[in-house]
Design a protein around this motif. Sequence first.
Motif, PDB file in Angstrom:
ATOM      1  N   LEU A  62       0.848  -1.188   0.000  1.00 27.26           N
ATOM      2  CA  LEU A  62       0.000   0.000   0.000  1.00 27.26           C
ATOM      3  C   LEU A  62       0.885   1.240   0.000  1.00 27.26           C
ATOM      4  O   LEU A  62       1.855   1.318   0.743  1.00 27.26           O
ATOM      5  CB  LEU A  62      -0.916   0.004   1.227  1.00 27.26           C
ATOM      6  N   LEU A  63       0.544   2.198  -0.844  1.00 27.89           N
ATOM      7  CA  LEU A  63       1.328   3.425  -0.920  1.00 27.89           C
ATOM      8  C   LEU A  63       1.335   4.157   0.415  1.00 27.89           C
ATOM      9  O   LEU A  63       0.405   4.024   1.215  1.00 27.89           O
ATOM     10  CB  LEU A  63       0.729   4.365  -1.977  1.00 27.89           C
ATOM     11  N   LYS A  64       2.368   4.950   0.629  1.00 28.37           N
ATOM     12  CA  LYS A  64       2.396   5.773   1.826  1.00 28.37           C
ATOM     13  C   LYS A  64       1.277   6.810   1.741  1.00 28.37           C
ATOM     14  O   LYS A  64       0.835   7.176   0.656  1.00 28.37           O
ATOM     15  CB  LYS A  64       3.765   6.446   1.961  1.00 28.37           C
ATOM     16  N   HIS A  65       0.843   7.290   2.884  1.00 31.91           N
ATOM     17  CA  HIS A  65      -0.366   8.108   2.940  1.00 31.91           C
ATOM     18  C   HIS A  65      -0.271   9.409   2.160  1.00 31.91           C
ATOM     19  O   HIS A  65      -1.268   9.856   1.592  1.00 31.91           O
ATOM     20  CB  HIS A  65      -0.742   8.388   4.396  1.00 31.91           C
ATOM     21  N   ASN A  66       0.910  10.023   2.095  1.00 32.58           N
ATOM     22  CA  ASN A  66       1.005  11.279   1.347  1.00 32.58           C
ATOM     23  C   ASN A  66       0.748  11.067  -0.139  1.00 32.58           C
ATOM     24  O   ASN A  66       0.259  11.968  -0.826  1.00 32.58           O
ATOM     25  CB  ASN A  66       2.363  11.953   1.572  1.00 32.58           C
ATOM     26  N   SER A  67       1.039   9.870  -0.658  1.00 29.51           N
ATOM     27  CA  SER A  67       0.720   9.536  -2.054  1.00 29.51           C
ATOM     28  C   SER A  67      -0.717   9.060  -2.185  1.00 29.51           C
ATOM     29  O   SER A  67      -1.433   9.453  -3.116  1.00 29.51           O
ATOM     30  CB  SER A  67       1.662   8.448  -2.580  1.00 29.51           C
ATOM     31  N   PHE A  68      -1.154   8.219  -1.245  1.00 29.68           N
ATOM     32  CA  PHE A  68      -2.507   7.668  -1.342  1.00 29.68           C
ATOM     33  C   PHE A  68      -3.571   8.742  -1.143  1.00 29.68           C
ATOM     34  O   PHE A  68      -4.674   8.633  -1.691  1.00 29.68           O
ATOM     35  CB  PHE A  68      -2.704   6.549  -0.320  1.00 29.68           C
ATOM     36  N   ASP A  69      -3.276   9.769  -0.380  1.00 35.38           N
ATOM     37  CA  ASP A  69      -4.246  10.844  -0.162  1.00 35.38           C
ATOM     38  C   ASP A  69      -4.646  11.529  -1.462  1.00 35.38           C
ATOM     39  O   ASP A  69      -5.760  12.047  -1.588  1.00 35.38           O
ATOM     40  CB  ASP A  69      -3.692  11.884   0.812  1.00 35.38           C
ATOM     41  N   LYS A  70      -3.765  11.519  -2.451  1.00 36.73           N
ATOM     42  CA  LYS A  70      -4.105  12.090  -3.760  1.00 36.73           C
ATOM     43  C   LYS A  70      -5.214  11.274  -4.413  1.00 36.73           C
ATOM     44  O   LYS A  70      -6.081  11.812  -5.102  1.00 36.73           O
ATOM     45  CB  LYS A  70      -2.870  12.121  -4.655  1.00 36.73           C
ATOM     46  N   ILE A  71      -5.162   9.969  -4.207  1.00 38.39           N
ATOM     47  CA  ILE A  71      -6.198   9.083  -4.752  1.00 38.39           C
ATOM     48  C   ILE A  71      -7.500   9.284  -3.990  1.00 38.39           C
ATOM     49  O   ILE A  71      -8.578   9.384  -4.571  1.00 38.39           O
ATOM     50  CB  ILE A  71      -5.762   7.604  -4.642  1.00 38.39           C
ATOM     51  N   ARG A  72      -7.396   9.354  -2.676  1.00 40.02           N
ATOM     52  CA  ARG A  72      -8.573   9.453  -1.816  1.00 40.02           C
ATOM     53  C   ARG A  72      -9.449  10.660  -2.148  1.00 40.02           C
ATOM     54  O   ARG A  72     -10.664  10.639  -1.980  1.00 40.02           O
ATOM     55  CB  ARG A  72      -8.118   9.523  -0.354  1.00 40.02           C
ATOM     56  N   LYS A  73      -8.822  11.730  -2.625  1.00 35.87           N
ATOM     57  CA  LYS A  73      -9.564  12.962  -2.920  1.00 35.87           C
ATOM     58  C   LYS A  73     -10.407  12.849  -4.184  1.00 35.87           C
ATOM     59  O   LYS A  73     -11.244  13.708  -4.453  1.00 35.87           O
ATOM     60  CB  LYS A  73      -8.587  14.132  -3.041  1.00 35.87           C
ATOM     61  N   LYS A  74     -10.172  11.815  -4.985  1.00 41.13           N
ATOM     62  CA  LYS A  74     -10.950  11.592  -6.210  1.00 41.13           C
ATOM     63  C   LYS A  74     -11.820  10.352  -6.006  1.00 41.13           C
ATOM     64  O   LYS A  74     -11.337   9.229  -6.018  1.00 41.13           O
ATOM     65  CB  LYS A  74     -10.012  11.385  -7.410  1.00 41.13           C
ATOM     66  N   LYS A  75     -13.106  10.567  -5.828  1.00 41.06           N
ATOM     67  CA  LYS A  75     -14.033   9.499  -5.433  1.00 41.06           C
ATOM     68  C   LYS A  75     -13.957   8.272  -6.339  1.00 41.06           C
ATOM     69  O   LYS A  75     -13.875   7.143  -5.848  1.00 41.06           O
ATOM     70  CB  LYS A  75     -15.466  10.038  -5.410  1.00 41.06           C
ATOM     71  N   GLU A  76     -13.971   8.467  -7.649  1.00 43.81           N
ATOM     72  CA  GLU A  76     -13.987   7.321  -8.561  1.00 43.81           C
ATOM     73  C   GLU A  76     -12.656   6.574  -8.561  1.00 43.81           C
ATOM     74  O   GLU A  76     -12.623   5.346  -8.580  1.00 43.81           O
ATOM     75  CB  GLU A  76     -14.383   7.774  -9.969  1.00 43.81           C
ATOM     76  N   LEU A  77     -11.548   7.321  -8.557  1.00 45.44           N
ATOM     77  CA  LEU A  77     -10.238   6.669  -8.491  1.00 45.44           C
ATOM     78  C   LEU A  77     -10.106   5.871  -7.199  1.00 45.44           C
ATOM     79  O   LEU A  77      -9.640   4.727  -7.201  1.00 45.44           O
ATOM     80  CB  LEU A  77      -9.124   7.724  -8.540  1.00 45.44           C
ATOM     81  N   HIS A  78     -10.526   6.486  -6.100  1.00 45.41           N
ATOM     82  CA  HIS A  78     -10.452   5.832  -4.791  1.00 45.41           C
ATOM     83  C   HIS A  78     -11.237   4.523  -4.806  1.00 45.41           C
ATOM     84  O   HIS A  78     -10.771   3.490  -4.333  1.00 45.41           O
ATOM     85  CB  HIS A  78     -10.994   6.789  -3.740  1.00 45.41           C
ATOM     86  N   SER A  79     -12.425   4.572  -5.382  1.00 48.32           N
ATOM     87  CA  SER A  79     -13.283   3.384  -5.427  1.00 48.32           C
ATOM     88  C   SER A  79     -12.654   2.264  -6.243  1.00 48.32           C
ATOM     89  O   SER A  79     -12.659   1.103  -5.821  1.00 48.32           O
ATOM     90  CB  SER A  79     -14.652   3.750  -6.015  1.00 48.32           C
ATOM     91  N   CYS A  80     -12.110   2.610  -7.405  1.00 50.20           N
ATOM     92  CA  CYS A  80     -11.491   1.596  -8.268  1.00 50.20           C
ATOM     93  C   CYS A  80     -10.294   0.950  -7.581  1.00 50.20           C
ATOM     94  O   CYS A  80     -10.095  -0.262  -7.665  1.00 50.20           O
ATOM     95  CB  CYS A  80     -11.062   2.224  -9.593  1.00 50.20           C
ATOM     96  N   VAL A  81      -9.501   1.752  -6.906  1.00 50.17           N
ATOM     97  CA  VAL A  81      -8.332   1.233  -6.211  1.00 50.17           C
ATOM     98  C   VAL A  81      -8.758   0.381  -5.018  1.00 50.17           C
ATOM     99  O   VAL A  81      -8.192  -0.690  -4.768  1.00 50.17           O
ATOM    100  CB  VAL A  81      -7.401   2.390  -5.776  1.00 50.17           C
ATOM    101  N   LEU A  82      -9.765   0.837  -4.278  1.00 50.77           N
ATOM    102  CA  LEU A  82     -10.239   0.064  -3.126  1.00 50.77           C
ATOM    103  C   LEU A  82     -10.721  -1.320  -3.534  1.00 50.77           C
ATOM    104  O   LEU A  82     -10.519  -2.297  -2.810  1.00 50.77           O
ATOM    105  CB  LEU A  82     -11.373   0.813  -2.408  1.00 50.77           C
ATOM    106  N   GLU A  83     -11.366  -1.411  -4.693  1.00 48.49           N
ATOM    107  CA  GLU A  83     -11.843  -2.712  -5.170  1.00 48.49           C
ATOM    108  C   GLU A  83     -10.678  -3.699  -5.301  1.00 48.49           C
ATOM    109  O   GLU A  83     -10.778  -4.856  -4.894  1.00 48.49           O
ATOM    110  CB  GLU A  83     -12.547  -2.556  -6.523  1.00 48.49           C
ATOM    111  N   LYS A  84      -9.565  -3.237  -5.850  1.00 49.42           N
ATOM    112  CA  LYS A  84      -8.406  -4.105  -6.040  1.00 49.42           C
ATOM    113  C   LYS A  84      -7.682  -4.392  -4.723  1.00 49.42           C
ATOM    114  O   LYS A  84      -7.129  -5.478  -4.531  1.00 49.42           O
ATOM    115  CB  LYS A  84      -7.437  -3.485  -7.053  1.00 49.42           C
ATOM    116  N   ILE A  85      -7.690  -3.415  -3.826  1.00 52.94           N
ATOM    117  CA  ILE A  85      -7.092  -3.640  -2.506  1.00 52.94           C
ATOM    118  C   ILE A  85      -7.862  -4.729  -1.774  1.00 52.94           C
ATOM    119  O   ILE A  85      -7.278  -5.667  -1.213  1.00 52.94           O
ATOM    120  CB  ILE A  85      -7.084  -2.332  -1.676  1.00 52.94           C
TER     121      ILE A  85
END
Length: 203
Positions: A62-85
């Motif tokens: 899992l990416l470090k939080h400062n990188s992952f937070d960029k994903i978290r701010k975009k709802k659709e990107l976050h959702s797609c990544v969460l599915e794979k996680i």
Amino acid sequence: MAGALQYVCLLLTFAVPIHECVAVRQDPKCVTGEPCFDLGTVETMARRVSKDLIYADGENILLKHNSFDKIRKKKELHSCVLEKIIDLFENVLITTKGKSSMPHEGDLDHHLELIHIMHRLRNCVFKVKKGCDKLYDNAYENSDITRPSKKSEATEAAIEQLKKLKYASDRLDDVKIQEKVMDELKSLHLYMPGKGFRKKLNN
């Protein structure tokens, strides 16, 4: 007449905020019920079925939080990544089921419970209407793992995270990968909250 007009204005003043909240009742600010799932439960159970590992720089899945937070701010990107996680954690839990040396607590099998929890968490993830196939295709075109630079955009961070997940998924038989995934399961609750995570189940 003036009194009646003031009364109407007063009613409208109170009615508008109420209407706005009803109209966006799925907005987290307006949801009064319990969250979709108590993510602290995942951390507690994961600690009972995993080892504490020490990682070299860049070895984490899992990416470090400062990188992952960029994903978290975009709802659709976050959702797609969460599915794979969730896919990765669920697959590792299923692969290692019955192999855990950790004792059960009475009739409670934490390993099995975590498999059920992954299914519940999947139902909590925001469903992307257009799907995630395009993002997945972009991520898997080049399987080389490179760390995102400080200037990475949300999409680049998402692609980097997906590459790391695929790398681990392709090596599920590797005991070291299994142990690493189980160890990182303890921090999953830190990656779930955000716009890509529903506050309440709709079904």
